[in-house]
Design a protein around this motif. Sequence first.
Motif, PDB file in Angstrom:
ATOM      1  N   THR A 185     102.232 -25.873 -27.240  1.00 23.84           N
ATOM      2  CA  THR A 185     102.934 -24.429 -27.344  1.00 23.84           C
ATOM      3  C   THR A 185     104.180 -24.561 -28.008  1.00 23.84           C
ATOM      4  O   THR A 185     104.801 -24.138 -28.739  1.00 23.84           O
ATOM      5  N   LEU A 186     105.075 -25.880 -27.488  1.00 25.46           N
ATOM      6  CA  LEU A 186     106.305 -25.942 -27.882  1.00 25.46           C
ATOM      7  C   LEU A 186     106.451 -26.874 -29.073  1.00 25.46           C
ATOM      8  O   LEU A 186     107.312 -26.351 -29.755  1.00 25.46           O
ATOM      9  N   ILE A 187     105.324 -27.373 -29.569  1.00 25.71           N
ATOM     10  CA  ILE A 187     105.530 -28.493 -30.862  1.00 25.71           C
ATOM     11  C   ILE A 187     104.710 -27.613 -31.897  1.00 25.71           C
ATOM     12  O   ILE A 187     105.300 -28.080 -33.110  1.00 25.71           O
ATOM     13  N   SER A 188     103.501 -27.052 -31.666  1.00 28.18           N
ATOM     14  CA  SER A 188     102.944 -26.593 -32.785  1.00 28.18           C
ATOM     15  C   SER A 188     102.388 -25.287 -32.594  1.00 28.18           C
ATOM     16  O   SER A 188     102.160 -24.705 -31.478  1.00 28.18           O
ATOM     17  N   ASP A 189     102.119 -24.529 -33.701  1.00 27.83           N
ATOM     18  CA  ASP A 189     101.520 -23.398 -33.492  1.00 27.83           C
ATOM     19  C   ASP A 189     100.083 -23.263 -33.867  1.00 27.83           C
ATOM     20  O   ASP A 189      99.422 -22.536 -34.110  1.00 27.83           O
ATOM     21  N   GLN A 190      99.566 -24.440 -33.784  1.00 26.89           N
ATOM     22  CA  GLN A 190      98.102 -24.640 -34.275  1.00 26.89           C
ATOM     23  C   GLN A 190      97.528 -25.140 -32.529  1.00 26.89           C
ATOM     24  O   GLN A 190      97.991 -26.168 -32.107  1.00 26.89           O
ATOM     25  N   ALA A 191      96.349 -24.612 -32.358  1.00 29.31           N
ATOM     26  CA  ALA A 191      95.844 -25.196 -31.089  1.00 29.31           C
ATOM     27  C   ALA A 191      95.390 -26.571 -31.216  1.00 29.31           C
ATOM     28  O   ALA A 191      94.696 -26.929 -32.171  1.00 29.31           O
ATOM     29  N   TRP A 192      95.574 -27.452 -30.260  1.00 30.71           N
ATOM     30  CA  TRP A 192      95.238 -28.827 -30.319  1.00 30.71           C
ATOM     31  C   TRP A 192      93.751 -29.051 -29.352  1.00 30.71           C
ATOM     32  O   TRP A 192      93.686 -28.307 -28.291  1.00 30.71           O
ATOM     33  N   TYR A 193      93.205 -29.941 -29.979  1.00 31.98           N
ATOM     34  CA  TYR A 193      91.876 -30.385 -29.325  1.00 31.98           C
ATOM     35  C   TYR A 193      92.436 -31.155 -27.941  1.00 31.98           C
ATOM     36  O   TYR A 193      93.553 -31.532 -27.905  1.00 31.98           O
ATOM     37  N   PHE A 194      91.694 -30.951 -26.824  1.00 25.88           N
ATOM     38  CA  PHE A 194      92.018 -31.635 -25.720  1.00 25.88           C
ATOM     39  C   PHE A 194      91.580 -33.019 -26.116  1.00 25.88           C
ATOM     40  O   PHE A 194      90.762 -33.470 -26.903  1.00 25.88           O
ATOM     41  N   LEU A 195      92.144 -34.052 -25.076  1.00 31.18           N
ATOM     42  CA  LEU A 195      91.966 -35.500 -25.518  1.00 31.18           C
ATOM     43  C   LEU A 195      90.457 -35.890 -25.506  1.00 31.18           C
ATOM     44  O   LEU A 195      89.866 -35.471 -24.738  1.00 31.18           O
ATOM     45  N   GLY A 196      90.249 -36.540 -26.779  1.00 33.82           N
ATOM     46  CA  GLY A 196      88.846 -36.924 -26.707  1.00 33.82           C
ATOM     47  C   GLY A 196      87.892 -36.104 -27.609  1.00 33.82           C
ATOM     48  O   GLY A 196      86.973 -36.473 -27.877  1.00 33.82           O
ATOM     49  N   GLN A 197      88.459 -34.776 -27.782  1.00 35.70           N
ATOM     50  CA  GLN A 197      87.786 -34.002 -28.512  1.00 35.70           C
ATOM     51  C   GLN A 197      87.988 -33.824 -30.085  1.00 35.70           C
ATOM     52  O   GLN A 197      89.174 -34.176 -30.463  1.00 35.70           O
ATOM     53  N   GLY A 198      87.083 -33.372 -30.768  1.00 33.96           N
ATOM     54  CA  GLY A 198      86.923 -33.247 -32.039  1.00 33.96           C
ATOM     55  C   GLY A 198      86.089 -32.378 -32.658  1.00 33.96           C
ATOM     56  O   GLY A 198      85.374 -31.741 -32.122  1.00 33.96           O
TER      57      GLY A 198
ATOM     58  N   VAL B 151      86.447 -28.797 -27.392  1.00 39.41           N
ATOM     59  CA  VAL B 151      87.405 -27.706 -26.636  1.00 39.41           C
ATOM     60  C   VAL B 151      88.882 -27.954 -26.955  1.00 39.41           C
ATOM     61  O   VAL B 151      89.364 -29.148 -26.886  1.00 39.41           O
ATOM     62  N   THR B 152      89.505 -26.866 -27.003  1.00 40.30           N
ATOM     63  CA  THR B 152      91.206 -27.089 -27.075  1.00 40.30           C
ATOM     64  C   THR B 152      91.883 -26.949 -25.729  1.00 40.30           C
ATOM     65  O   THR B 152      91.034 -26.442 -24.655  1.00 40.30           O
ATOM     66  N   PHE B 153      93.359 -27.521 -25.580  1.00 46.62           N
ATOM     67  CA  PHE B 153      94.011 -27.359 -24.316  1.00 46.62           C
ATOM     68  C   PHE B 153      93.718 -25.969 -23.783  1.00 46.62           C
ATOM     69  O   PHE B 153      93.814 -25.605 -22.631  1.00 46.62           O
ATOM     70  N   ASN B 154      93.890 -25.035 -24.807  1.00 48.25           N
ATOM     71  CA  ASN B 154      94.161 -23.755 -24.161  1.00 48.25           C
ATOM     72  C   ASN B 154      92.607 -23.075 -23.859  1.00 48.25           C
ATOM     73  O   ASN B 154      92.636 -22.264 -22.744  1.00 48.25           O
ATOM     74  N   TRP B 155      91.723 -23.496 -24.480  1.00 48.99           N
ATOM     75  CA  TRP B 155      90.315 -23.091 -23.718  1.00 48.99           C
ATOM     76  C   TRP B 155      90.069 -23.625 -22.457  1.00 48.99           C
ATOM     77  O   TRP B 155      89.563 -22.942 -21.480  1.00 48.99           O
ATOM     78  N   LEU B 156      90.671 -24.904 -22.031  1.00 48.26           N
ATOM     79  CA  LEU B 156      90.387 -25.386 -20.930  1.00 48.26           C
ATOM     80  C   LEU B 156      91.364 -24.759 -19.900  1.00 48.26           C
ATOM     81  O   LEU B 156      90.971 -24.406 -18.648  1.00 48.26           O
ATOM     82  N   LYS B 157      92.432 -24.242 -20.370  1.00 51.19           N
ATOM     83  CA  LYS B 157      93.391 -23.502 -19.299  1.00 51.19           C
ATOM     84  C   LYS B 157      92.708 -22.259 -19.067  1.00 51.19           C
ATOM     85  O   LYS B 157      92.728 -21.906 -17.834  1.00 51.19           O
ATOM     86  N   GLN B 158      92.247 -21.565 -20.049  1.00 54.20           N
ATOM     87  CA  GLN B 158      91.529 -20.482 -19.680  1.00 54.20           C
ATOM     88  C   GLN B 158      90.292 -20.640 -18.812  1.00 54.20           C
ATOM     89  O   GLN B 158      89.779 -19.790 -17.778  1.00 54.20           O
ATOM     90  N   ALA B 159      89.625 -21.646 -18.980  1.00 56.42           N
ATOM     91  CA  ALA B 159      88.432 -21.901 -18.154  1.00 56.42           C
ATOM     92  C   ALA B 159      88.884 -22.251 -16.616  1.00 56.42           C
ATOM     93  O   ALA B 159      88.215 -21.831 -15.671  1.00 56.42           O
ATOM     94  N   VAL B 160      90.070 -22.785 -16.268  1.00 52.89           N
ATOM     95  CA  VAL B 160      90.549 -23.122 -15.023  1.00 52.89           C
ATOM     96  C   VAL B 160      91.040 -21.863 -14.455  1.00 52.89           C
ATOM     97  O   VAL B 160      90.714 -21.431 -13.488  1.00 52.89           O
ATOM     98  N   LEU B 161      91.427 -21.004 -15.373  1.00 51.08           N
ATOM     99  CA  LEU B 161      92.092 -19.373 -14.832  1.00 51.08           C
ATOM    100  C   LEU B 161      90.811 -18.596 -14.400  1.00 51.08           C
ATOM    101  O   LEU B 161      90.993 -17.887 -13.474  1.00 51.08           O
ATOM    102  N   VAL B 162      89.956 -18.554 -15.251  1.00 53.01           N
ATOM    103  CA  VAL B 162      88.742 -17.930 -14.745  1.00 53.01           C
ATOM    104  C   VAL B 162      88.102 -18.194 -13.568  1.00 53.01           C
ATOM    105  O   VAL B 162      87.679 -17.474 -12.783  1.00 53.01           O
TER     106      VAL B 162
END
Length: 336
Positions: free
Chosen positions: A190-203, A240-251
């Motif tokens: 969120t701080l560095i980019s306006d594009q969603a990043w893949y989580f580590l190892g994802q592509g 999945v992106t970092f944000n998708w995983l964040k949402q999965a944890v929140l849900v």
Amino acid sequence: MTNAFAFTQEDKLSKLLTTDIADFWRTGHFSSFQGIDNKRINYASFIADQPINCLIISPGRSESYLKYQELVFDLARLNMSIFVIDHRGQGLSERLLHNPHKGYVNKFDDYTDDLHTFIETVVNPHCATNKPPLLLAHSMGGAIATRLIQKYAQSVKAVLLSSPMIAINKGGLPEWVAKSLITTGNILNTLISDQAWYFLGQGDYQAKDFASNHLMHSQIRYQTFIDLYQAQPELQLGGVTFNWLKQAVLVQQKIFADLDKISTPITIMQAGNDTIVDNSAQNKFCQQLNQYTPSLCQQSQPYVIEGAKHELLFESDKYRNQALAFIENWLFENTE
């Protein structure tokens, strides 16, 4: 239980996909509606002449209704009108990012609100007023379905969750480590980019060979799925992106925080050898829900299909027959 051998078997599948299933699929209605933030949400519907009930299917992450052709064909023969949604950001529905391969959602409940709109505007007009629709949900679709009955009571009569994503499988990492990685990565993104990043190892999407897959034992069903996504690249979804995983944890947190809001009967089928989602979270969910209302989660524990991998609805006959027999009985028990 009823005899599951009326359902499609692996040795007949290749032929049926080009004959009976293909003929049946041409009877479907394929359209879309506007979901949250006016995103296009695609769906398929198959309306029986005199249905005994309406059944909604909520697929898992990266899936499309096109993957469900065999299952819809099998269940429609039980005289059900069937409706399948392509969740936002996957399948034929509108993608949410410039890179269509990135698994992303802004808020997880966007999926749920889309599903509610689908039920209210597309499904219910075809269902008898005294027979609310039933909901069969797989994996991520199970988390979506659970939030549906927490947010929108009485929207469906009963829910059956197949290998539900009550919690993601954290790959053996302690929960605090996994959450820390997800949170830190999401903040940096969120701080560095306006594009969603893949989580580590994802592509981006890459087809895996059958030998290395963790989804099913059935080679013919797995190859059918791979061939479909190769033939229609617009269906492909990557990691999945970092944000998708964040949402999965929140849900996951919301699901457990709102257990007292569930009044709809809910049943869980669990794959004994699942490595995609967290089976212990499914057990915990049933146990805790049972403490609120003992009748809501059958026997306070999931129905386990021993030895099966994650995708019970596409497994080899040995496991799929058990799953479909269980679904058939559940359908008729909730139609009476």
